[in-house]
Write a protein that holds these residues in place. Structure first.
Motif, PDB file in Angstrom:
ATOM      1  N   ARG A  73     -30.334   4.516   2.997  1.00 22.78           N
ATOM      2  CA  ARG A  73     -31.224   3.377   2.672  1.00 22.78           C
ATOM      3  C   ARG A  73     -30.694   2.588   1.472  1.00 22.78           C
ATOM      4  NH1 ARG A  73     -35.862   6.134   3.067  1.00 22.78           N
ATOM      5  NH2 ARG A  73     -35.653   5.694   5.287  1.00 22.78           N
TER       6      ARG A  73
ATOM      7  N   TYR B 205     -41.913  11.541   8.511  1.00 19.73           N
ATOM      8  CA  TYR B 205     -41.094  12.538   9.237  1.00 19.73           C
ATOM      9  C   TYR B 205     -40.617  13.647   8.304  1.00 19.73           C
ATOM     10  CZ  TYR B 205     -40.803   9.584  13.450  1.00 19.73           C
ATOM     11  OH  TYR B 205     -41.084   8.856  14.579  1.00 19.73           O
ATOM     12  N   GLN B 206     -39.996  13.276   7.162  1.00 20.26           N
ATOM     13  CA  GLN B 206     -39.511  14.321   6.252  1.00 20.26           C
ATOM     14  C   GLN B 206     -40.658  14.821   5.369  1.00 20.26           C
ATOM     15  OE1 GLN B 206     -37.254  11.483   6.926  1.00 20.26           O
ATOM     16  NE2 GLN B 206     -36.714  13.061   8.407  1.00 20.26           N
TER      17      GLN B 206
ATOM     18  N   GLU C  40     -34.590  13.862  20.976  1.00 21.76           N
ATOM     19  CA  GLU C  40     -34.146  14.201  19.632  1.00 21.76           C
ATOM     20  C   GLU C  40     -35.114  15.226  19.025  1.00 21.76           C
ATOM     21  OE1 GLU C  40     -33.822  10.362  17.702  1.00 21.76           O
ATOM     22  OE2 GLU C  40     -31.784  10.111  18.467  1.00 21.76           O
TER      23      GLU C  40
ATOM     24  N   ASP D 165     -41.873   7.540  17.936  1.00 24.35           N
ATOM     25  CA  ASP D 165     -40.827   7.353  18.943  1.00 24.35           C
ATOM     26  C   ASP D 165     -41.525   7.003  20.259  1.00 24.35           C
ATOM     27  OD1 ASP D 165     -38.243   8.697  17.522  1.00 24.35           O
ATOM     28  OD2 ASP D 165     -40.089   9.687  16.930  1.00 24.35           O
TER      29      ASP D 165
ATOM     30  N   LYS E  58     -41.419  -0.340  19.570  1.00 27.08           N
ATOM     31  CA  LYS E  58     -40.926  -1.168  18.463  1.00 27.08           C
ATOM     32  C   LYS E  58     -39.870  -2.158  18.927  1.00 27.08           C
ATOM     33  CE  LYS E  58     -40.169   2.547  15.885  1.00 27.08           C
ATOM     34  NZ  LYS E  58     -38.755   2.595  16.076  1.00 27.08           N
TER      35      LYS E  58
ATOM     36  N   PHE F 121     -31.217  10.278   4.266  1.00 26.90           N
ATOM     37  CA  PHE F 121     -31.908   9.010   4.560  1.00 26.90           C
ATOM     38  C   PHE F 121     -31.946   8.127   3.304  1.00 26.90           C
ATOM     39  CE2 PHE F 121     -33.834  10.920   8.487  1.00 26.90           C
ATOM     40  CZ  PHE F 121     -33.523   9.881   9.352  1.00 26.90           C
TER      41      PHE F 121
ATOM     42  N   GLU G  28     -32.898   1.495  10.668  1.00 24.78           N
ATOM     43  CA  GLU G  28     -32.509   2.762  10.024  1.00 24.78           C
ATOM     44  C   GLU G  28     -32.772   3.906  10.991  1.00 24.78           C
ATOM     45  OE1 GLU G  28     -34.262   3.321   6.165  1.00 24.78           O
ATOM     46  OE2 GLU G  28     -33.321   1.528   5.380  1.00 24.78           O
TER      47      GLU G  28
ATOM     48  N   SER H  75     -40.985   5.902   7.364  1.00 29.32           N
ATOM     49  CA  SER H  75     -40.562   6.964   8.288  1.00 29.32           C
ATOM     50  C   SER H  75     -40.151   8.219   7.522  1.00 29.32           C
ATOM     51  CB  SER H  75     -39.385   6.507   9.161  1.00 29.32           C
ATOM     52  OG  SER H  75     -39.840   5.758  10.262  1.00 29.32           O
ATOM     53  N   SER H  76     -39.459   8.042   6.389  1.00 29.49           N
ATOM     54  CA  SER H  76     -39.099   9.225   5.588  1.00 29.49           C
ATOM     55  C   SER H  76     -40.360   9.947   5.132  1.00 29.49           C
ATOM     56  CB  SER H  76     -38.292   8.819   4.349  1.00 29.49           C
ATOM     57  OG  SER H  76     -36.990   8.448   4.700  1.00 29.49           O
TER      58      SER H  76
ATOM     59  N   ASP I 282     -36.147  -2.095  11.858  1.00 23.90           N
ATOM     60  CA  ASP I 282     -36.747  -1.043  12.683  1.00 23.90           C
ATOM     61  C   ASP I 282     -36.710   0.249  11.858  1.00 23.90           C
ATOM     62  OD1 ASP I 282     -37.387   0.827  14.626  1.00 23.90           O
ATOM     63  OD2 ASP I 282     -36.126  -0.084  16.166  1.00 23.90           O
ATOM     64  N   ARG I 283     -37.824   0.609  11.262  1.00 16.27           N
ATOM     65  CA  ARG I 283     -38.029   1.792  10.399  1.00 16.27           C
ATOM     66  C   ARG I 283     -37.480   1.583   8.995  1.00 16.27           C
ATOM     67  NH1 ARG I 283     -40.066   5.958  13.210  1.00 16.27           N
ATOM     68  NH2 ARG I 283     -39.546   6.154  15.412  1.00 16.27           N
ATOM     69  N   TYR I 284     -38.167   2.221   8.042  1.00 21.26           N
ATOM     70  CA  TYR I 284     -37.758   2.140   6.631  1.00 21.26           C
ATOM     71  C   TYR I 284     -38.332   3.365   5.934  1.00 21.26           C
ATOM     72  CZ  TYR I 284     -36.412  -0.616   2.446  1.00 21.26           C
ATOM     73  OH  TYR I 284     -35.822  -1.082   1.301  1.00 21.26           O
TER      74      TYR I 284
ATOM     75  N   TYR J 110     -37.343  15.374  16.751  1.00 20.97           N
ATOM     76  CA  TYR J 110     -38.759  15.071  16.495  1.00 20.97           C
ATOM     77  C   TYR J 110     -39.512  14.659  17.758  1.00 20.97           C
ATOM     78  CZ  TYR J 110     -37.403  14.892  11.545  1.00 20.97           C
ATOM     79  OH  TYR J 110     -36.939  15.193  10.296  1.00 20.97           O
TER      80      TYR J 110
ATOM     81  N   LEU K 199     -30.447  14.510  14.047  1.00 22.19           N
ATOM     82  CA  LEU K 199     -31.510  14.075  14.974  1.00 22.19           C
ATOM     83  C   LEU K 199     -31.209  14.543  16.403  1.00 22.19           C
ATOM     84  CD1 LEU K 199     -32.099  10.418  13.711  1.00 22.19           C
ATOM     85  CD2 LEU K 199     -33.508  12.424  13.248  1.00 22.19           C
TER      86      LEU K 199
HETATM   87  P1  TYD Z   1     -35.557   5.518  16.229  1.00 21.07           P
HETATM   88  O1  TYD Z   1     -36.121   4.238  15.724  1.00 21.07           O
HETATM   89  O2  TYD Z   1     -36.393   6.307  17.170  1.00 21.07           O
HETATM   90  O3  TYD Z   1     -34.173   5.220  16.872  1.00 21.07           O
HETATM   91  P2  TYD Z   1     -33.590   5.718  18.245  1.00 21.07           P
HETATM   92  O4  TYD Z   1     -33.901   4.602  19.202  1.00 21.07           O
HETATM   93  O5  TYD Z   1     -32.142   5.851  17.920  1.00 21.07           O
HETATM   94  O6  TYD Z   1     -34.257   7.019  18.633  1.00 21.07           O
HETATM   95  O7  TYD Z   1     -35.194   6.389  14.923  1.00 21.07           O
HETATM   96  C1  TYD Z   1     -34.476   7.549  14.955  1.00 21.07           C
HETATM   97  C2  TYD Z   1     -35.239   8.741  14.415  1.00 21.07           C
HETATM   98  O8  TYD Z   1     -35.073   8.836  12.997  1.00 21.07           O
HETATM   99  C3  TYD Z   1     -36.738   8.761  14.660  1.00 21.07           C
HETATM  100  O9  TYD Z   1     -37.071   9.978  15.291  1.00 21.07           O
HETATM  101  C4  TYD Z   1     -37.334   8.759  13.274  1.00 21.07           C
HETATM  102  C5  TYD Z   1     -36.264   9.305  12.411  1.00 21.07           C
HETATM  103  N1  TYD Z   1     -36.319   8.874  10.993  1.00 21.07           N
HETATM  104  C6  TYD Z   1     -36.678   9.817  10.027  1.00 21.07           C
HETATM  105  O10 TYD Z   1     -36.949  10.977  10.338  1.00 21.07           O
HETATM  106  N2  TYD Z   1     -36.711   9.429   8.706  1.00 21.07           N
HETATM  107  C7  TYD Z   1     -36.398   8.168   8.305  1.00 21.07           C
HETATM  108  O11 TYD Z   1     -36.427   7.851   7.094  1.00 21.07           O
HETATM  109  C8  TYD Z   1     -36.036   7.203   9.323  1.00 21.07           C
HETATM  110  C9  TYD Z   1     -35.664   5.805   8.929  1.00 21.07           C
HETATM  111  C10 TYD Z   1     -36.007   7.608  10.658  1.00 21.07           C
END
Ligand code: TYD
Length: 208
Positions: free
Chosen positions: A73, A106-107, A154, A13, A17, A69, A40, A102-103, A97-99, A156, A54
């Protein structure tokens, strides 16, 4: 008809991007390509459930969130109106933007990584990207960008979490190095230098 290219941007974050996606899609359009920009979590109902988590309004554990997620997806891939498959089949490029990376980062930091990876990678409906560009910025700089640009954070978006997520991204890229096309770009530099590198990478795959 030749299929479109599927390009994913990943990064912490605050890694820039949005700016780099804008610059790349502008270049692709200038080259005469048809490009669909997407992200995503999506704007689907499931995406809304995810954003509630989030934003910290609802709490769910990493397994529930991984499953949300995943559902989002699958919808993102197959929906017939503006799904990824629908556009690629028409020869339209996708910049996302993310796929699933990120899962994994992050997860996969809180849930069993193998489980998160296999449910995404083994799902027949989830298309593998042609290219993943990871914008690498140190957590200190990302944190500053978040601080300067947002009114709230958010779940994270704090430095301790981002450190763990960054580490996870690199572990995941090591695991995927023989099966996925992942390019790590140093995004702590001038916007135009970062963009020039990304355009070079895109040019190396655009005709394949
Ligand atoms: P982000 O691109 O930061 O969008 P925004 O501009 O709305 O903040 O994405 C949102 C959040 O989602 C980011 O903290 C990462 C998280 N995320 C996951 O935890 N797992 C996933 O699979 C994806 C796609 C995003």
């Amino acid at each position: 008809m030749k299929k479109g290219k599927f390009i994913v941007f990943e990064g912490l974050d605050g890694s820039g991007k949005g700016t780099q996606i804008e610059l790349l899609t502008a270049k692709m359009k200038k080259d005469g390509r048809r490009v669909y920009r997407t992200a995503e979590p999506t704007l689907s109902a499931t995406g809304g459930l995810i954003r509630d988590v989030l934003g910290g309004f609802i709490q769910r554990d990493a397994y529930e969130l991984s499953a949300l997620f995943l559902a989002d997806r699958i919808f993102h891939n197959i929906n017939p109106l503006n799904g990824i498959k629908h556009f690629l089949d028409q020869g339209i490029d996708i910049v996302c933007d993310r796929y699933y990376y990120s899962s994994f980062a992050y997860q996969g930091k809180d849930a069993v990584l193998d489980w998160v990876m296999s449910m995404n990678l083994d799902c027949p409906e989830i298309i593998r990207p042609d290219l993943c560009i990871f914008l690498d910025v140190d957590t200190e700089s990302c944190d500053k960008r978040i601080e300067d640009n947002r009114f709230s954070r958010e779940i994270y978006e704090n430095k301790a979490e981002q450190e763990k997520i960054r580490k996870r991204f690199f572990e995941v890229f090591e695991l995927l190095k023989n099966t996925e096309n992942i390019k790590i770009v140093n995004a702590s530099r001038d916007i135009s230098l970062v963009s020039a590198d990304i355009i070079k990478i895109y040019e190396s795959i655009k005709e394949i």
